[in-house]
Enzyme design. Structure first.
Site, mmCIF file in Angstrom:
data_model
loop_
_atom_site.group_PDB
_atom_site.id
_atom_site.type_symbol
_atom_site.label_atom_id
_atom_site.label_comp_id
_atom_site.label_asym_id
_atom_site.label_seq_id
_atom_site.Cartn_x
_atom_site.Cartn_y
_atom_site.Cartn_z
ATOM 1 N N GLY A 31 0.711 -34.502 -79.825
ATOM 2 C CA GLY A 31 1.548 -33.873 -78.820
ATOM 3 C C GLY A 31 3.002 -34.294 -78.880
ATOM 4 N N GLN A 73 -2.091 -32.021 -71.442
ATOM 5 C CA GLN A 73 -3.078 -32.324 -70.399
ATOM 6 C C GLN A 73 -3.835 -31.095 -69.901
ATOM 7 O OE1 GLN A 73 -4.195 -35.181 -69.381
ATOM 8 N NE2 GLN A 73 -2.720 -36.556 -70.333
ATOM 9 N N SER A 91 -2.753 -31.694 -78.099
ATOM 10 C CA SER A 91 -3.156 -32.880 -78.861
ATOM 11 C C SER A 91 -4.673 -32.974 -78.965
ATOM 12 C CB SER A 91 -2.608 -34.134 -78.174
ATOM 13 O OG SER A 91 -2.973 -35.298 -78.885
ATOM 14 N N HIS A 137 -6.643 -35.815 -79.367
ATOM 15 C CA HIS A 137 -7.364 -36.944 -78.771
ATOM 16 C C HIS A 137 -7.519 -36.846 -77.263
ATOM 17 C CE1 HIS A 137 -4.120 -39.580 -76.967
ATOM 18 N NE2 HIS A 137 -3.380 -38.737 -77.675
ATOM 19 N N THR A 167 1.556 -34.664 -95.817
ATOM 20 C CA THR A 167 0.296 -34.013 -96.190
ATOM 21 C C THR A 167 -0.512 -33.651 -94.948
ATOM 22 O OG1 THR A 167 0.246 -35.292 -98.235
ATOM 23 C CG2 THR A 167 -1.825 -34.281 -97.536
ATOM 24 N N CYS A 189 1.867 -43.681 -72.954
ATOM 25 C CA CYS A 189 3.024 -43.653 -73.858
ATOM 26 C C CYS A 189 4.229 -44.372 -73.270
ATOM 27 C CB CYS A 189 3.400 -42.213 -74.195
ATOM 28 S SG CYS A 189 2.123 -41.357 -75.152
#
Length: 390
Positions: free
Chosen positions: A69, A177, A197, A199, A235, A324
């Protein structure tokens, strides 16, 4: 340890883990390589892109894979600014945006952009009238997070998007979220870009995606980059993308079921907290503008860090805000956006449920918080009495 920090990250779904291992083992080629091994990885990559695009209701060519994210927010903002529809260097954003948004906008401010930061109303929602008043002829971009990660409030994306369209302002939203928690397809027509995101939806860490509206003529921030049509270098993480796609399919199918479950868990949590209800402040919106699995709150007179440590001592993992931003000493951005004073803001902590959270676990956590508060209150009273007797 019973985990109550699902807004920070989620455990990897077992089926997604199996897909990751298989993809990493059988489709290990670089998707940019021209030989057959690389072509096999490319075929899997594009299959995952098509599957995720179908879930989101978007054109597969508008979906770009990222490392998560935070990178998605950065790349989207830079892409939109490279394709802005009019001249200007004014950007509007919410005070409670994710730290990755702050990082980009703070740098842009040093490069000559002017940023207007919007606070929340008392119920954790952006005031549309204030947003409209902030719009200027030179406003080129607006960034508003869909669901706040600390208190779970849901912003009125459709109304904001209409205003942006009317004033020819590009609109980016952080959907990290909200993806997998509520149905987001209905909001996408009102956005220029959004990020998500892996996870946060029981997929692996280090993988995510960004949508950029078809027809936006963006230019790469990284010259000479070939991956993801030039959007990013590096990659492509094909195994991570395959695992994320698997997790996404499962969680999107379960949105109604999970939402109802989280509402019931939230009700049970506050019911169990009844003995200390006069000590509690909850930061939330009305039911229609609130994700039920995120609870942002404080206990009057008790620091959030202390509450987190006490809960941890009892075997419950909760949070004091966005993971974060945990290394920073400033109060949570959501509480700042609410206009809460610094002393009260220090009391903030967050509890967030996951799809495997049980009613028994929620009751045990709430009962533990009741015991912590009652013990703290008794200790405080005793200290005051001792001082009075001296």
């Amino acid at each position: 340890m019973i985990y109550f920090d699902f807004a920070a990250t989620t455990p990897l779904d077992p089926e997604a883990a199996e897909v990751y291992v298989k993809a990493a083992t059988d489709f290990f080629g670089n998707s940019s390589s021209l030989h057959d091994v690389g072509s096999q990885a490319t075929t899997l990559l594009e299959h995952c892109r098509a599957e995720l695009a179908s879930l989101l209701g978007i054109d597969p060519t508008s979906l770009y894979f990222t490392s998560g994210g935070s990178e998605g927010n950065f790349l989207a903002i830079e892409a939109l600014l490279s394709a802005k529809e009019k001249a200007g260097k004014h950007i509007i954003a919410g005070i409670a945006e994710h730290s990755s948004i702050y990082g980009v906008l703070n740098r842009l401010e040093k490069e000559g952009f002017e940023i207007t930061w919007l606070p929340f109303t008392s119920d954790g929602i952006i005031d549309l009238d204030q947003l409209l008043r902030a719009i200027r002829p030179d406003t080129v971009l607006l960034c508003i997070q869909h669901v706040n990660s600390e208190i779970g409030t849901i912003q009125p994306i459709e109304e904001i998007g209409r205003a942006c369209r009317e004033h020819k302002i590009l609109f980016h939203s952080d959907f990290v979220q909200s993806f997998g928690k509520i149905e987001i397809r209905q909001f996408i027509p009102f956005l220029t870009s959004f990020s998500f995101s892996g996870h946060k939806i029981y997929g692996p860490k280090g993988v995510g995606g960004v949508y950029i509206q078809p027809g936006v003529a963006w230019h790469s921030f990284f010259p000479g980059t070939s991956h993801e049509k030039g959007l990013r270098p590096g990659t492509i993480n094909v195994p991570g993308i395959a695992a994320m796609a698997t997790a996404a399919q499962k969680i999107v199918q379960s949105i109604p079921e999970n939402f109802l479950k989280f509402q019931q868990l939230r009700e049970q949590f506050f019911k169990t907290l009844e003995p200390i209800k006069d000590h509690i402040v909850v930061y939330q919106a009305s039911e229609n503008s609130q994700l039920p699995h995120i609870i942002g709150m404080r206990i009057i007179g008790i620091e959030g860090q202390w509450m987190m440590l006490e809960c941890n001592r009892l075997g419950y993992a909760i949070s004091t805000g966005s993971a974060c931003s945990m290394g920073l000493q400033a109060p949570s951005k959501a509480v700042q956006a609410l206009g809460v004073g610094n002393d009260a803001a220090k009391g903030f902590f967050r509890i967030s449920f996951g799809q495997h959270t049980t009613t028994d676990e929620v009751v045990r956590l709430a009962s533990g918080i009741v015991r912590i508060v009652e013990e703290f209150t008794k200790s405080t009273i005793k200290k005051k009495q001792e001082v009075m007797l001296e």
